[in-house]
Design an enzyme around this catalytic site. Structure first.
Site, PDB file in Angstrom:
ATOM      1  N   HIS A  84      -3.785   6.175   2.454  1.00  0.00           N
ATOM      2  CA  HIS A  84      -3.995   4.908   1.760  1.00  0.00           C
ATOM      3  C   HIS A  84      -5.200   4.189   2.362  1.00  0.00           C
ATOM      4  CE1 HIS A  84      -3.335   0.821   0.311  1.00  0.00           C
ATOM      5  NE2 HIS A  84      -2.550   1.340  -0.614  1.00  0.00           N
ATOM      6  N   GLU A 156      -7.603   5.185  -5.758  1.00  0.00           N
ATOM      7  CA  GLU A 156      -7.527   3.732  -5.578  1.00  0.00           C
ATOM      8  C   GLU A 156      -8.874   3.208  -5.095  1.00  0.00           C
ATOM      9  OE1 GLU A 156      -4.863   2.615  -2.431  1.00  0.00           O
ATOM     10  OE2 GLU A 156      -5.870   3.971  -1.079  1.00  0.00           O
ATOM     11  N   ILE A 161      -8.354  -3.225  -4.745  1.00  0.00           N
ATOM     12  CA  ILE A 161      -7.024  -3.329  -4.150  1.00  0.00           C
ATOM     13  C   ILE A 161      -6.800  -4.733  -3.608  1.00  0.00           C
ATOM     14  CG2 ILE A 161      -5.506  -2.478  -2.326  1.00  0.00           C
ATOM     15  CD1 ILE A 161      -6.998   0.169  -2.551  1.00  0.00           C
ATOM     16  N   GLY A 223       0.683  -1.895  -6.458  1.00  0.00           N
ATOM     17  CA  GLY A 223       0.711  -2.708  -5.243  1.00  0.00           C
ATOM     18  C   GLY A 223       1.517  -3.969  -5.433  1.00  0.00           C
ATOM     19  N   GLY A 224       0.821  -5.111  -5.513  1.00  0.00           N
ATOM     20  CA  GLY A 224       1.490  -6.417  -5.580  1.00  0.00           C
ATOM     21  C   GLY A 224       2.474  -6.554  -6.722  1.00  0.00           C
TER      22      GLY A 224
END
Length: 242
Positions: A84, A156, A161, A223-224
């Site tokens: 990541h 990503e 991000i 993600g969020g």
């Protein structure tokens, strides 16, 4: 680094009630390591898989603060995030170390979700494909075809991000088509077509439809939006394109 064990357990319960019986798409959640036992327990009778955000490639030893594959396997975790961008850029993980992790995860019988992506500076310099090729070649070095098929790849773009900026569908498709063609060059197109490639980077219900419909986007690394009920909306959107 979100949600205490109590919060994670409650949220897992919500997911279990809303999408726990989902069979059309595959759903996996990646809680912080300290939350894993609680989340696994809540989701044990559902179709939602559980992964861990990080592991150390060694089985055991003097690696204070790290988590081994033997430990997470004992908790019935199925997936492991590897490479990541935050592990690369905040914690300084090299392509070689990430390759060691990918091999260790596969050897343990788990599935790596192998992340690649360029920074804003690299994109502005026209180096996106160079960066992706380096990360893919070095990260998957020494893997056989069957290993690659058992590896999920997540593109990503680092500049998207946590920024609220999302790659345009054209940017995402170009990068992900390049990754698939590179896999074809390395392992053959039949293998490349069987590898799942996910898009990650400020995914929200408002932009996911335009991304998930793309030819080379097989899913999302969220993600969020995975911390809220919007995650359930994303599952519903993904189902339209299966």
């Amino acid at each position: 680094m979100n949600k205490s064990p109590t919060e994670a357990k409650l949220f897992a319960g919500l997911l279990a009630s809303k999408i726990g019986k989902e069979t059309v798409v595959d759903i996996v959640v990646f809680p912080p390591a300290i939350d894993i036992p609680f989340v696994v327990d809540v989701l044990k009778d559902t179709n939602i898989g559980v992964g861990v955000q990080n592991v150390h490639p060694k089985e055991k030893g003097a690696f204070t603060g790290e988590t081994s594959l033997l430990m997470v396997k004992d908790l019935n975790v199925e997936y492991v995030l590897v490479g990541h961008s935050e592990r690369r850029h905040i914690f300084g993980e090299s392509d070689e170390f990430i390759n060691e992790k990918v091999k260790a995860v596969l050897s343990a019988g788990l599935r790596p979700v192998f992340c690649v992506g360029e920074t804003l500076e690299e994109r502005e310099k026209g180096l996106t494909k160079n960066v992706l090729e380096r990360q893919v070649r070095l990260g998957l070095f020494g893997l056989e075809k069957e290993d690659v098929v058992n590896t999920v790849i997540a593109y990503e773009p680092v500049w998207a991000i946590g920024t609220g900026v999302v790659a345009t569908p054209e940017q995402a498709e170009e990068a992900m088509a390049f990754i698939r063609s590179l896999l074809g060059e390395l392992y053959g197109m039949e293998t490349a077509e069987n590898v799942r490639i996910l898009y990650g980077g400020s995914i929200k219900p408002e932009n996911f439809d335009a991304l998930i419909r793309l030819k080379n986007v097989d899913g999302g690394l969220v993600g969020g939006a995975s911390l809220k009920e919007s995650f359930i909306e994303l599952v519903e959107i993904a189902k339209r394109y299966v």
